[in-house]
Motif scaffolding. Structure first.
Motif, PDB file in Angstrom:
ATOM      1  N   CYS A 103       0.334   6.417   3.692  1.00 14.91           N
ATOM      2  CA  CYS A 103       0.939   5.720   2.544  1.00 14.91           C
ATOM      3  C   CYS A 103      -0.085   4.923   1.737  1.00 14.91           C
ATOM      4  O   CYS A 103      -0.960   4.260   2.292  1.00 14.91           O
ATOM      5  CB  CYS A 103       2.038   4.784   3.048  1.00 14.91           C
ATOM      6  SG  CYS A 103       2.832   3.897   1.702  1.00 14.91           S
ATOM      7  N   CYS A 154       1.260   0.652  -1.894  1.00 18.82           N
ATOM      8  CA  CYS A 154       0.772  -0.647  -2.376  1.00 18.82           C
ATOM      9  C   CYS A 154      -0.662  -0.810  -1.881  1.00 18.82           C
ATOM     10  O   CYS A 154      -1.167   0.007  -1.122  1.00 18.82           O
ATOM     11  CB  CYS A 154       1.678  -1.797  -1.929  1.00 18.82           C
ATOM     12  SG  CYS A 154       1.414  -2.311  -0.232  1.00 18.82           S
ATOM     13  N   HIS A 159       1.728  -2.645   6.803  1.00 20.28           N
ATOM     14  CA  HIS A 159       0.290  -2.939   6.874  1.00 20.28           C
ATOM     15  C   HIS A 159       0.076  -4.446   6.977  1.00 20.28           C
ATOM     16  O   HIS A 159       0.850  -5.225   6.435  1.00 20.28           O
ATOM     17  CB  HIS A 159      -0.454  -2.400   5.642  1.00 20.28           C
ATOM     18  CG  HIS A 159      -0.879  -0.967   5.763  1.00 20.28           C
ATOM     19  ND1 HIS A 159      -0.279   0.052   5.062  1.00 20.28           N
ATOM     20  CD2 HIS A 159      -1.842  -0.381   6.517  1.00 20.28           C
ATOM     21  CE1 HIS A 159      -0.863   1.212   5.370  1.00 20.28           C
ATOM     22  NE2 HIS A 159      -1.806   0.969   6.255  1.00 20.28           N
ATOM     23  N   CYS A 186       7.365  -1.180   0.406  1.00 21.43           N
ATOM     24  CA  CYS A 186       7.434  -0.684   1.785  1.00 21.43           C
ATOM     25  C   CYS A 186       8.870  -0.419   2.244  1.00 21.43           C
ATOM     26  O   CYS A 186       9.074   0.199   3.294  1.00 21.43           O
ATOM     27  CB  CYS A 186       6.768  -1.707   2.705  1.00 21.43           C
ATOM     28  SG  CYS A 186       5.876  -0.943   4.055  1.00 21.43           S
ATOM     29  N   VAL A 188       7.135  -4.724   6.520  1.00 19.85           N
ATOM     30  CA  VAL A 188       5.936  -4.216   5.838  1.00 19.85           C
ATOM     31  C   VAL A 188       5.021  -3.618   6.908  1.00 19.85           C
ATOM     32  O   VAL A 188       4.838  -4.212   7.966  1.00 19.85           O
ATOM     33  CB  VAL A 188       5.231  -5.362   5.077  1.00 19.85           C
ATOM     34  CG1 VAL A 188       3.883  -4.922   4.550  1.00 19.85           C
ATOM     35  CG2 VAL A 188       6.115  -5.839   3.939  1.00 19.85           C
TER      36      VAL A 188
END
Ligand code: SF4
Length: 446
Positions: A264, A267, A335, A358, A333
């Motif tokens: 991913c 963001c 990360h 996310c 989220v």
């Protein structure tokens, strides 16, 4: 003797005191004390070609001896100003000599070099130690019209001046150097005014590369136009292309979602973090426990709730008889968001934009697990599931029925419990946390 009674003969001055024995001179008053600043200034001024330099320095010395102790601080004083002007000119000439002396190999000798240079001032003695340090391993001589310096690998010696013909005109290294210079010359950055200021034309005769300059300057315009017309070269990407995120369907398994989330880039949090920390647990778990985001240890290991907060959670779950292996643990989220402070990575709350970016991963997880109970740990997790206006401290510890039929409960995040001061405050926070999770224990089938 007062300065106005002394006549200086400029460059004809053989010696300051005409070879007399100082001790035999008429008794002088106590010698004036001067600062090291004056000595440095005098050292530079004495190298200037101005025939009045001795008179100027004597005047300054006399005035200081007469009580003008802070004389050098008065930059607007005519004598001080003049001395500074002369010193500046000498320093500049010194700098240019260090930069523009070019040695040429003496034909027929091994590692012996001679340079010709025409300084503006009497600076050979001042600059020679610099070359002795820099080229300590070779034998060299620098010839100037008024004086020469020689280094034999051990000691410096000075002698009379010479003529240009005493130094070799050229050597093999120079054509190599000219080729190199022509290749690194960038016509797009040509600034003749700046070039002349940094490399005044009077020094050009010492520099092999300057023979190329007229032609390089003349052709600069055409070369710049040619460069502009050439197709641009794209800069090489330093960040590898992101693998394309696979398109998921409702039939795809939780493992497929996990694999997709690993790539991913929705963001910016993926960049500084080590990896995506996806949820972990049975894909048919009845209970989902959800935190805000992975922490430092989770980021490194790739597993949720393995750091200090995870260990506290494990302990409380064990005390309540809840088997962690039956739960699905994840975060809103995926990360780790942090701020680097030295070697430490300090946790930072994700922004609402990052939480929104996310959210699809969380929705995909919940859609596949279809839990009956969701426990939100901390305010951010609670707001993600229970709405943006959720007030954790006022509304925690109550089951709510969600639109999908599952029930959700919010409690404190274990890391918040750990951040409370040791003692009473932490015990109180821990009690709240445990009480809330006891509601989960009670909701589970025995
Ligand atoms: S934080 Fe979420 S949305 Fe952002 S890059 Fe990571 S997985 Fe993607």
């Amino acid at each position: 003797m007062p300065p106005e009674t002394v006549e200086w003969n400029g460059d004809a001055q053989g010696s300051l005191i005409g070879g007399q024995d100082v001790a035999a001179l008429p008794a002088v008053r106590e010698a004036p004390r001067v600062s090291s600043d004056f000595m440095a200034l005098a050292n530079a001024v004495l190298c200037h070609r101005d025939p009045q330099r001795h008179a100027l320095l004597y005047r300054l010395l006399w005035r200081m001896g007469q009580g003008e102790r802070g004389l050098l601080d008065h930059a607007t004083d005519a004598d001080v100003h003049r001395a500074e002007v002369l010193a500046k000119s000498v320093r500049r000439d010194t700098h240019k000599m260090k930069a523009f002396v070019r040695f040429r190999e003496v034909p027929g000798e091994t590692e012996a070099f001679v340079a010709w240079f025409e300084p503006e001032h009497y600076i050979v003695d001042r600059v020679a130690p610099f070359f002795a340090r820099r080229f300590a391993g070779m034998r060299w001589a620098i010839l100037t019209p008024y004086r020469s310096a020689h280094w034999d690998g051990h000691a410096l010696a000075f002698g009379p001046g010479g003529v240009r013909a005493d130094a070799p005109e050229d050597d093999a290294r120079e054509s190599l150097w000219r080729t190199y210079y022509a290749n690194i010359f960038n016509p797009a950055r040509l600034n003749p005014t700046m070039m002349r200021s940094e490399m005044p034309q009077k020094y050009w005769k010492h520099l092999p590369e300057t023979q190329l300059l007229p032609e390089l300057i003349q052709n600069a315009g055409a070369r710049v136009r040619e460069m502009a017309e050439r197709a641009p070269e794209l800069p090489r990407r330093r960040i590898p292309e992101a693998p394309a995120e696979p398109v998921l369907t409702a039939d795809d398994s939780l493992d497929a979602v996990r694999a997709a989330a690993a790539a991913c880039r929705r963001c910016e949090l993926w960049q500084p973090a080590t990896r995506t920390v996806f949820g972990e647990g049975p894909d048919d778990a009845r209970v989902v426990l959800m935190g805000e985001q992975p922490g430092d240890e989770e980021d490194l290991s790739g597993r949720p709730f393995v750091g200090p907060a995870g260990k506290l959670l494990d302990r409380v779950l064990a005390e309540l008889g809840i088997d962690r292996r039956t739960l699905y643990l994840t975060n809103a989220v995926k990360h780790f968001r942090f701020e680097q402070r030295g070697k430490r990575r300090l946790h930072r709350n994700p922004t609402s934009t990052q939480v929104q970016a996310c959210r699809p991963w969380l929705q995909q997880e919940l859609a596949r697990i279809d839990p009956q109970l969701i426990v939100c740990l901390g305010a951010n997790a609670a707001r993600t599931v229970l709405g943006g206006d959720f007030q954790l401290m006022a509304q925690r510890g109550q089951w709510r029925v969600m639109a999908e039929g599952a029930r959700a409960l919010a409690t404190l995040h274990p890391s918040w419990v750990l951040r409370q001061p040791e003692g009473e405050a932490r015990q109180a926070a821990l009690a709240l946390f445990k009480n809330d999770l006891a509601l989960l224990a009670a909701a589970l089938p025995q």
